[in-house]
Design a protein around this motif. Structure first.
Motif, PDB file in Angstrom:
ATOM      1  N   HIS A 154      -9.890  33.872  23.397  1.00 31.66           N
ATOM      2  CA  HIS A 154      -9.285  34.425  22.469  1.00 31.66           C
ATOM      3  C   HIS A 154      -8.373  34.634  22.431  1.00 31.66           C
ATOM      4  O   HIS A 154      -7.521  34.720  21.060  1.00 31.66           O
ATOM      5  CB  HIS A 154      -9.689  35.727  22.746  1.00 31.66           C
ATOM      6  N   CYS A 189      -6.838  34.728  17.935  1.00 33.60           N
ATOM      7  CA  CYS A 189      -6.311  35.949  17.816  1.00 33.60           C
ATOM      8  C   CYS A 189      -4.641  35.766  17.247  1.00 33.60           C
ATOM      9  O   CYS A 189      -4.004  35.567  18.513  1.00 33.60           O
ATOM     10  CB  CYS A 189      -7.100  36.834  18.543  1.00 33.60           C
ATOM     11  N   CYS A 201      -3.390  38.963  19.500  1.00 33.30           N
ATOM     12  CA  CYS A 201      -3.131  39.576  20.779  1.00 33.30           C
ATOM     13  C   CYS A 201      -1.707  38.532  21.660  1.00 33.30           C
ATOM     14  O   CYS A 201      -1.544  38.449  22.413  1.00 33.30           O
ATOM     15  CB  CYS A 201      -4.769  39.198  21.000  1.00 33.30           C
ATOM     16  N   CYS A 249     -10.199  42.658  20.783  1.00 29.47           N
ATOM     17  CA  CYS A 249      -9.219  42.727  21.222  1.00 29.47           C
ATOM     18  C   CYS A 249      -8.764  43.814  22.401  1.00 29.47           C
ATOM     19  O   CYS A 249      -8.096  43.673  23.176  1.00 29.47           O
ATOM     20  CB  CYS A 249      -8.812  42.763  19.630  1.00 29.47           C
TER      21      CYS A 249
HETATM   22 ZN   LIG Z   1      -7.263  39.892  19.176  1.00 26.34          ZN
END
Ligand SMILES: [Zn+2]
Length: 96
Positions: A74, A78, A81, A44
């Protein structure tokens, strides 16, 4: 005599790897080149460091799949995020 032969034979069986055509440096090079082909997993912190740039790429209409595939990956993996990304994008849209 028998003793000598078995000593010689024993020695032949334990040829070091360096004499078998694969020096350790070559082995190391092989391993590190394998590591380079692995996809990069961002965490992250890495993502946040690249988020501004990622949005810039998007705003310029460039293909993020090509320019920053690791960041996009990512973002897809995620949720946290992705939220940050949406906040940033809507802030830019509101400002622009
Ligand atoms: Zn992340």
């Amino acid at each position: 005599m028998k003793n000598l032969i078995s000593r010689l034979f024993g020695r032949n069986k334990s040829i070091p790897a360096t004499e078998m055509g694969m020096p350790p440096e070559m082995l190391k090079g092989l391993i590190s080149s394998l590591e380079k082909t692995k996809p990069v997993e961002l965490d992250c912190a890495d993502f946040f460091a690249l988020l501004d740039e990622y949005v810039d790429v998007l705003l310029r209409g460039e293909d993020v799949n090509e320019v920053m595939p690791d960041v996009k990956h990512h973002l897809e993996m995620c949720g946290e995020c992705f939220q940050e990304y949406e906040i940033l994008v809507s802030a830019i849209e509101a400002a622009g």
